[in-house]
Design an enzyme around this catalytic site. Structure first.
Site, PDB file in Angstrom:
ATOM      1  N   TRP A 202       0.896  -0.921   0.183  1.00 21.71           N
ATOM      2  CA  TRP A 202       0.111   0.087   0.180  1.00 21.71           C
ATOM      3  C   TRP A 202       1.098   1.845   0.069  1.00 21.71           C
ATOM      4  O   TRP A 202       0.259   2.686  -0.681  1.00 21.71           O
ATOM      5  CB  TRP A 202      -0.709  -0.138   1.356  1.00 21.71           C
ATOM      6  CG  TRP A 202      -1.991   1.706   1.026  1.00 21.71           C
ATOM      7  CD1 TRP A 202      -3.287   1.091   0.589  1.00 21.71           C
ATOM      8  CD2 TRP A 202      -1.809   3.001   1.458  1.00 21.71           C
ATOM      9  NE1 TRP A 202      -3.616   2.974   0.753  1.00 21.71           N
ATOM     10  CE2 TRP A 202      -2.629   3.211   1.523  1.00 21.71           C
ATOM     11  CE3 TRP A 202      -0.595   3.232   2.185  1.00 21.71           C
ATOM     12  CZ2 TRP A 202      -3.046   4.480   1.902  1.00 21.71           C
ATOM     13  CZ3 TRP A 202      -0.402   4.540   2.881  1.00 21.71           C
ATOM     14  CH2 TRP A 202      -2.057   5.388   2.406  1.00 21.71           C
TER      15      TRP A 202
ATOM     16  N   TYR B  71       1.411   4.280  -2.995  1.00 27.83           N
ATOM     17  CA  TYR B  71       0.794   5.075  -2.872  1.00 27.83           C
ATOM     18  C   TYR B  71       2.105   6.730  -3.297  1.00 27.83           C
ATOM     19  O   TYR B  71       1.315   7.576  -3.433  1.00 27.83           O
ATOM     20  CB  TYR B  71       0.412   5.865  -1.072  1.00 27.83           C
ATOM     21  CG  TYR B  71      -0.216   6.581  -0.750  1.00 27.83           C
ATOM     22  CD1 TYR B  71      -1.141   7.737  -1.045  1.00 27.83           C
ATOM     23  CD2 TYR B  71       0.679   7.914  -0.301  1.00 27.83           C
ATOM     24  CE1 TYR B  71      -1.337   8.814  -0.939  1.00 27.83           C
ATOM     25  CE2 TYR B  71      -0.148   9.230   0.488  1.00 27.83           C
ATOM     26  CZ  TYR B  71      -1.282   9.791  -1.106  1.00 27.83           C
ATOM     27  OH  TYR B  71      -1.856  10.860   0.435  1.00 27.83           O
TER      28      TYR B  71
ATOM     29  N   ASP C  29      -6.940  -0.888   0.351  1.00 23.80           N
ATOM     30  CA  ASP C  29      -6.707   0.702   1.260  1.00 23.80           C
ATOM     31  C   ASP C  29      -8.628   1.173   1.705  1.00 23.80           C
ATOM     32  O   ASP C  29      -9.510   0.199   0.820  1.00 23.80           O
ATOM     33  CB  ASP C  29      -6.749   1.394   0.173  1.00 23.80           C
ATOM     34  CG  ASP C  29      -6.831   2.552   0.714  1.00 23.80           C
ATOM     35  OD1 ASP C  29      -6.249   2.983   1.642  1.00 23.80           O
ATOM     36  OD2 ASP C  29      -8.103   3.782   0.521  1.00 23.80           O
TER      37      ASP C  29
END
Length: 486
Positions: free
Chosen positions: A429, A433, A449
């Site tokens: 994640w 990101y 998410d």
């Protein structure tokens, strides 16, 4: 030179903003070149020649139109260029046009020889990198002459010309007009000498309020702020010869002009091209919203309004700052992450004077983090940062300083994602990101998410990944649309 004359002329007649920046029109009867959105009297088709870039039009002997101002045209997006290498080279030339970077240095950063770069660049844009760089400098200077009251010498130095004489000679040769004569012709409001305000164009529509809402939710007290429909932040850039430059920027929206209005402090003039490049990245001004929506409109079959035309991918102004904030935000709320980041700023940020309420510090650099004595948890722990995340931030800083991680227009974002994930504490994640916002990676998808799961409930992570295959190469934009839908 582009050959599809009838189609390009039809687009020129339509004044459709979706074509702005995609091509330029040289008009033989006047000797000028225009953007497709120019509102001047329409020339006859036999007097028009079409070019892919402003640089190509200038090399053909045309001068920029004073009405539509080609320097305000939005640039091309990452998938527009057949060669990703050429796209990145063009962006680097725009960003570094003021610091005298050589073609050899540029090709080295891109991992190729200068000979190869010249060959592929010329094949793609019909001009050499040096010619493209010259146009970048001239158009930046034209923008400064038109929109600011900076002395001509300052304009020349800011745009990357080695001397005033060289600037004057090249400007007159290329535009048949002296810099001072252009300034007299330009109609503009009188500004205070300390103001440096420029316009940066984009392709409409632009969902400005959604962008501001995203940035406001992630603002760090002391560093950036959203107020009165404007975004403001502090700036720290290390210029050539390791010179540290500090200042501030303010960004507003002028929808009737399809442009953002950027005001920078006078102290940032030595690094103005870098500042403008970071603003374009932060606000995703190279985006072609029509192309993105064409692929993502199928999201609305899942739920009406899930994808909105004109949604931009929020980038970042300071990649390390954004990456640290992403680490701080792991498994806690966005608001809690902002609180932790503000504590880091209060303790280890560099205070600066901006004259703007709420802008007081610049974020600590990777070198600042590595310079802290003793275990990093002893410094960040009292601020509320758990030991594991403090260690991750320290290792991230080390990787950046050692050049192991490339945030700046990296050639292979997927490879950089893998490198990020070798740092203990950075999982899929966080790496995706960071790539999405810092590396301009348009195809990241955060299926784990919480917000994405909520927006796509009741689909499973596996089902979401399968569904998102149809959204390539714009899955980062799909992620932003899903967040906005909440």
């Amino acid at each position: 030179m582009l050959e599809n004359i009838s189609g390009l002329y039809a687009a020129f007649m339509a004044k459709d903003a979706r074509f702005d920046g995609r091509f330029f029109i040289g008009i033989s009867s006047t000797g000028i070149y225009c953007r497709p959105v120019c509102r001047a009297k329409q020339p006859k088709v036999e007097n028009c020649t079409f070019y892919l870039t402003a640089a190509e039009a200038e090399q053909a002997g045309y001068r920029p139109c004073l009405l539509c101002r080609p320097e305000l045209a939005p640039g091309t997006s990452k998938t527009d260029a057949t060669a990703n290498l050429v796209y990145r080279a063009a962006r680097m030339l725009e960003e570094n046009c003021g610091d005298g970077q050589s073609l050899d240095e540029l090709s080295g950063r891109l991992g190729c020889t200068d000979r190869h770069l010249r060959r592929v660049f010329t094949a793609e844009y019909n001009v050499s990198p040096v010619q493209y760089l010259q146009t970048c400098r001239l158009l930046l200077a034209k923008n400064l002459l038109t929109d600011t009251d900076l002395p001509v010498l300052d304009v020349a130095m800011t745009a990357g010309f080695g001397s005033l004489r060289r600037f004057n000679d090249l400007f007159k040769k290329q535009y048949n007009l002296s810099p001072t004569a252009l300034r007299k012709q330009a109609s503009k409001e009188k500004k205070q000498p300390s103001d440096v305000t420029l316009a940066l164009g984009y392709r409409p529509p632009y969902r400005w309020e959604e962008m501001l809402s995203f940035l406001a939710g992630r603002a760090i007290a002391g560093v950036d702020i959203v107020k009165n429909s404007e975004y403001m932040r502090t700036v720290h850039i290390v210029a050539t010869e390791n010179k540290h430059v500090y200042g501030w920027v303010r960004v507003g929206h002028r929808p009737q002009k399809n442009a953002l209005i950027v005001t920078v402090s006078e102290t940032l003039l030595p690094v103005l091209p870098q500042v403008l490049a970071r603003i374009r990245h932060l606000f995703d001004l190279y985006c072609d919203p029509g192309a993105v929506y064409q692929t993502l409109s199928s999201m609305n079959d899942i739920r009406p309004g899930l994808c909105a035309l004109g949604t931009r991918l929020p980038g970042c102004f300071n990649a390390f700052e954004m990456a640290v904030r992403a680490v701080l935000g792991q498994q806690i709320t966005v608001k809690a992450a902002s609180t932790l980041a503000a504590r880091v700023i209060d303790t280890y940020g560099t205070p600066i004077q901006t004259g703007i309420e709420g802008l007081t510090h610049v974020f600590p650099s990777p070198k600042d983090i590595l310079a802290l004595d003793g275990p990093i948890e002893n410094h960040l722990g009292p601020l509320g940062v758990i030991a594991a995340r403090a260690s991750t931030i320290h290792e991230l800083a080390r990787a950046v300083v050692q050049g192991k991680i490339d945030f700046d227009l990296c050639a292979q974002p997927e490879e950089e994602i893998k490198k990020l994930m070798t740092i203990r504490g950075i999982g899929s994640w966080t790496a995706q990101y960071i790539a999405m916002r810092a590396m301009e990676w348009p195809d990241a998808f955060l299926e784990t998410d919480v917000g994405v799961k909520k927006a796509l409930d009741p689909y499973t992570s596996k089902e979401m990944l399968e569904m998102a295959e149809a959204w390539r190469p714009w899955r980062s934009y799909a992620t932003i649309n899903l967040w906005n839908s909440l």
